[in-house]
Write an enzyme that holds these catalytic residues in place. Structure first.
Site, short mmCIF file in Angstrom:
data_model
loop_
_atom_site.label_atom_id
_atom_site.label_comp_id
_atom_site.label_asym_id
_atom_site.label_seq_id
_atom_site.Cartn_x
_atom_site.Cartn_y
_atom_site.Cartn_z
N SER A 143 49.91 10.72 27.87
CA SER A 143 49.56 10.31 26.61
C SER A 143 48.00 10.23 25.98
O SER A 143 47.54 11.02 26.73
CB SER A 143 49.15 8.73 25.83
OG SER A 143 48.74 8.00 25.10
N LYS A 202 55.06 3.41 29.68
CA LYS A 202 54.29 4.55 28.31
C LYS A 202 55.30 4.37 27.63
O LYS A 202 55.15 4.94 26.49
CB LYS A 202 54.32 6.27 29.16
CG LYS A 202 54.25 7.60 27.49
CD LYS A 202 53.59 7.24 27.02
CE LYS A 202 53.04 7.51 26.49
NZ LYS A 202 53.70 8.14 25.23
N ASN A 258 53.93 3.26 23.25
CA ASN A 258 54.14 4.02 21.97
C ASN A 258 55.18 2.56 21.21
O ASN A 258 54.02 2.40 20.21
CB ASN A 258 55.18 5.03 22.64
CG ASN A 258 54.63 5.72 23.19
OD1 ASN A 258 53.75 6.16 23.14
ND2 ASN A 258 55.31 7.46 22.50
C1 6PG Z 1 51.30 10.03 22.98
C2 6PG Z 1 51.65 9.27 21.93
C3 6PG Z 1 52.63 10.70 22.07
C4 6PG Z 1 53.24 11.17 20.39
C5 6PG Z 1 54.50 9.93 19.42
C6 6PG Z 1 54.13 9.64 18.97
O1 6PG Z 1 50.77 8.96 23.72
O2 6PG Z 1 50.51 10.78 23.09
O3 6PG Z 1 52.32 8.12 21.33
O4 6PG Z 1 53.97 10.34 22.97
O5 6PG Z 1 52.87 11.10 19.44
O6 6PG Z 1 55.63 10.65 20.37
O7 6PG Z 1 56.01 9.35 18.18
P1 6PG Z 1 56.36 9.17 16.54
O8 6PG Z 1 56.14 10.27 16.50
O9 6PG Z 1 57.71 8.29 17.25
O10 6PG Z 1 55.38 8.23 15.79
#
Ligand code: 6PG
Length: 473
Positions: free
Chosen positions: A129, A183, A187
């Site tokens: 992340s 993870k 999210n």
């Molecule tokens: C992270 C984010 C990353 C991404 C997500 C956003 O932890 O770096 O969560 O994984 O930005 O995929 O998801 P959405 O497109 O569903 O908002």
């Protein structure tokens, strides 16, 4: 070739390239491969350390790696991961380690782990992340899988991860799909945080604040207990102007939210395990509703409601909002922790919730000062039944609840949707209720289906049935 490299990376999109450069910065030679030779060339050209080495052929790429080979895949979740595995697995040897650093569904990770274990390969599902900047300068990393794979990867992962108080934001999460699972919950929590912030923003607008004033409020909030990356970027976003029109950038951005699916996965898993994640649920629903823009435009001319206006002194309102946001956030995290606790028990993952909270303090999207408090609530083997019952959070919720109620009530009266704040408050109220209307519900079930009920004046586990009067017609 004489010198073999300690790690290889496949998939040089934004995240892959950034992680490769991060590894190189920390002194690791990295072999690179991508189905696009241009992507490999671009990454090698971006590198100033001389530690990134491109390979057009997958066989040469594999051959360039020191045993046991470590390969980090940074490709899109789903079929692309299976495609890469199908190509590379036959070239690897027992004991080699394959890491999936994408946002894969944990159930896919469990399947892949089992399939690869049959040929002696170690599979690691690692949540990463922090977006592009995190990957480049220090992400939070949530690896699952075999402990021996973690031991082998640990020096590299610790070197490239974010650090908080000198502690690397990475730790072994658990076996199998535990890393990708955590993870995914991260999210889901991220969705909740973002929606709660958006609701506070809508309620500031309704009180007449312009974007510069709102930016100043978020900036101020970022100095207190709400301090977090998402609050900080919100302040920056609200202060940003659109270069074409000079208008605040948020005023020209279409109000249709996108989503890639990890929030929905979290909801589905929560439903399967009978865990309430209503704040995240409201956040996912809010994205879905926002995406129905054309229908909303029609409805806006037909369905009626009050003018979205809050007539309270701005300073007073902003303080109420701060407290409502904080309390709602606590509930959202309590729900996320409930979910991880439940799955951990069900799968025997032995998740260390305190360690996960510590890991999330840096690098990741939900990084926040508040995670220190969650870590403290789980320190020294403490395992509160709910985060809401840990002393610090109990006091915080009790202190904020009058403000929280006023905010939700005012929002409802003004017709401003606050699905996540109100879901959090409803959860809080149900959770603290010694008696709920489920007595009537049990009676209804017994009435139409003879499903039986327990009584308050008899021991638990004894079930009773009433012979109900017949319904006419
Ligand atoms: C992270 C984010 C990353 C991404 C997500 C956003 O932890 O770096 O969560 O994984 O930005 O995929 O998801 P959405 O497109 O569903 O908002």
């Amino acid at each position: 070739m004489t010198t073999k490299h300690p790690i290889g990376l496949i998939g040089l999109g934004v995240m892959g390239r950034s992680l490769a450069l991060n590894l190189a910065d920390h002194g690791f030679d990295v072999s690179l491969h991508d189905r696009s030779p241009q992507a490999v060339a671009r990454s090698v050209a971006d590198d100033t350390t001389g530690r990134l080495h491109g390979f057009e052929s997958l066989a040469d790429f594999v051959d360039s790696l020191a045993a046991p080979r470590k390969v980090l895949m940074m490709v899109n979740a789903g079929a692309p991961v299976d495609d890469v595995i199908a190509k590379i697995a036959p070239l690897l040897s027992p004991g080699d380690i394959l890491v999936d650093g994408g946002n894969s569904l944990f159930a896919d990770t469990e399947r892949r782990s089992a399939e690869l274990a049959a040929s002696g390969l170690c599979f690691v599902g690692a949540g990463v992340s922090g977006g592009e900047e995190g990957a480049r300068k220090g992400p939070a990393i949530m690896p699952g899988g075999p402990v021996e794979a973690w031991t082998a990867l640990r020096p590299m992962f610790e070197a490239i991860s974010a650090k908080v108080d000198g502690e690397p934001c990475v730790s072994h999460i658990g076996p199998g799909g535990a890393g990708h699972y955590v993870k995914m919950v991260h999210n889901g929590i991220e969705y909740g945080d973002m929606q709660l912030i958006c609701e506070a923003y809508a309620l500031m607008r309704a009180a007449g604040l312009d974007t510069d004033a709102m930016a100043a409020v978020f900036d101020e909030w970022n100095r207190g207990e709400l301090r977090s990356y998402l609050i900080e970027i919100t302040a920056r976003i609200l202060a940003q102007r659109d270069p074409d029109t000079g208008a605040p950038i948020v005023d020209v951005i279409l109000d249709k939210a996108g989503q890639k699916g990890t929030g929905q996965w979290t909801l589905m898993n929560a439903a399967q395990n009978a865990v309430v994640v209503s704040t995240m649920g409201a956040a996912v629903d809010a994205r879905v509703l926002s995406s129905m823009k054309a229908t909303r435009l029609v409805a806006s001319t037909r369905l009626q409601g009050p003018e979205a206006r809050i007539d309270l002194p701005v300073a007073e309102w902003v303080e109420l909002l701060r407290q409502a946001l904080y309390a709602s956030k606590i509930v959202s995290y309590a729900q996320g922790l409930d979910l991880m606790r439940t799955m951990s028990a069900q799968r025997g993952w032995n998740l260390d919730l305190g360690a996960i909270a510590r890991l999330w303090r840096g690098g990741c999207i939900i990084r926040a000062q508040f995670l220190n408090r969650i870590a403290e609530a789980h320190a020294d083997g403490q395992a509160p039944a709910s985060l809401m019952l840990a002393p610090y959070f109990e006091t915080a919720l009790n202190g904020a609840q009058p403000a929280w109620r006023r905010v939700v009530a005012q929002a409802m009266l003004a017709g401003v949707p606050v699905p996540a704040m109100s879901a959090s408050l409803a959860f809080f109220d149900a959770f603290r209720s010694a008696r709920l209307p489920a007595d009537l519900l049990q009676a209804q079930r017994d009435f139409f289906g003879a499903h039986t009920y327990e009584r308050i004046d008899r021991p638990a586990g004894q079930f009773f049935h009433t012979v109900w009067p017949e319904v006419q017609g």
